[in-house]
Design a protein around this motif. Sequence first.
Motif, PDB file in Angstrom:
ATOM      1  N   TYR A 100     -23.255  15.532   4.733  1.00 52.50           N
ATOM      2  CA  TYR A 100     -23.826  14.231   5.114  1.00 52.50           C
ATOM      3  C   TYR A 100     -22.684  13.331   5.558  1.00 52.50           C
ATOM      4  N   ASP A 118     -24.512   9.656  10.681  1.00 50.79           N
ATOM      5  CA  ASP A 118     -25.552  10.587  10.258  1.00 50.79           C
ATOM      6  C   ASP A 118     -26.778   9.836   9.716  1.00 50.79           C
ATOM      7  N   PRO A 119     -27.832   9.709  10.523  1.00 49.13           N
ATOM      8  CA  PRO A 119     -29.019   8.946  10.114  1.00 49.13           C
ATOM      9  C   PRO A 119     -29.692   9.502   8.862  1.00 49.13           C
ATOM     10  N   ALA A 120     -29.394  10.737   8.492  1.00 49.39           N
ATOM     11  CA  ALA A 120     -30.016  11.324   7.305  1.00 49.39           C
ATOM     12  C   ALA A 120     -29.231  11.022   6.032  1.00 49.39           C
ATOM     13  N   ILE A 174     -35.149  16.680   4.851  1.00 51.05           N
ATOM     14  CA  ILE A 174     -34.880  15.385   5.449  1.00 51.05           C
ATOM     15  C   ILE A 174     -35.797  15.210   6.657  1.00 51.05           C
ATOM     16  N   THR A 175     -35.916  13.967   7.132  1.00 48.73           N
ATOM     17  CA  THR A 175     -36.797  13.726   8.269  1.00 48.73           C
ATOM     18  C   THR A 175     -36.019  13.278   9.497  1.00 48.73           C
ATOM     19  N   ARG A 176     -34.745  12.920   9.291  1.00 51.14           N
ATOM     20  CA  ARG A 176     -33.960  12.453  10.425  1.00 51.14           C
ATOM     21  C   ARG A 176     -32.764  13.356  10.654  1.00 51.14           C
ATOM     22  N   ALA A 177     -32.403  13.464  11.914  1.00 46.32           N
ATOM     23  CA  ALA A 177     -31.251  14.292  12.300  1.00 46.32           C
ATOM     24  C   ALA A 177     -31.384  15.695  11.738  1.00 46.32           C
ATOM     25  N   GLU A 195     -31.918  18.227  13.289  1.00 47.22           N
ATOM     26  CA  GLU A 195     -31.408  19.238  14.212  1.00 47.22           C
ATOM     27  C   GLU A 195     -29.949  19.600  13.961  1.00 47.22           C
TER      28      GLU A 195
END
Length: 209
Positions: free
Chosen positions: A49, A54-56, A179-182, A184
């Motif tokens: 992280y 890092d948006p997550a 997680i729901t963001r980033a 990928e």
Amino acid sequence: MKLVLPPGWTPLPREFYRRHPTQVAPELLNRILVRADGRAGRIVEVEAYAGSEDPAAHSFRGKTARNATMFGEPGHLYVYFTYGMHWGSNAVCGEVGEGTGVLLRAMEPLRGLDVMRPLRPAARRDRDLANGPGKLSQAMGITGEFDGADLVTADRGIAIVSDGTPPPGVPVVGPRIGITRAVELPWRWHVPGHVHVSGPRRPKRGGSS
DNA sequence: AATCGGATTAACT
DNA sequence: GTTAATCCGATTC
């Protein structure tokens, strides 16, 4: 309680953590998380992280009371509480103020399994003792009281050490979990073929992991 | 002051 | 595959 290490087990030095979490994460594989009461396990799955990039990451929006440890000295343990019942354990990385870290996602129990089993009543097999971030923390008895513990000096009786086993030469890398963001970003690593990992282990048809 | 939803797990169908 | 459990930090009103 002072941590006494078995012969050949040496704490990872401060400088080990003072790098980008994506560099530290794969090198934490095959290291050992150990507690002063003898409990120990081999880290087999981790996630990076990366703070403000890092948006997550919990630290994405800056320092708060909850994530303050992440912004401190590398090599300390950042422990967070989530879903009303679970604790997560991270090794703080990078430089002071960056807010980066590596989540310890799964561990192969090595020592002190007799202490871990009663803490993990739902685990039907020993491989279920620590094959998930919440499970790992529960098996090791890690709660908010350990937030900020120094993993290098073991000031609170917990450390990450090497027993001489190197990290895997070619670790499996894939997307992060839960997680729901980033989502990928391929920032989850685990030891190839290891049974003590969390989540889906089977590669998708035609997949590369 | 109230609401939202999460770096999860376990027990279901 | 789906869902309930259960708390608190962060965000919104």
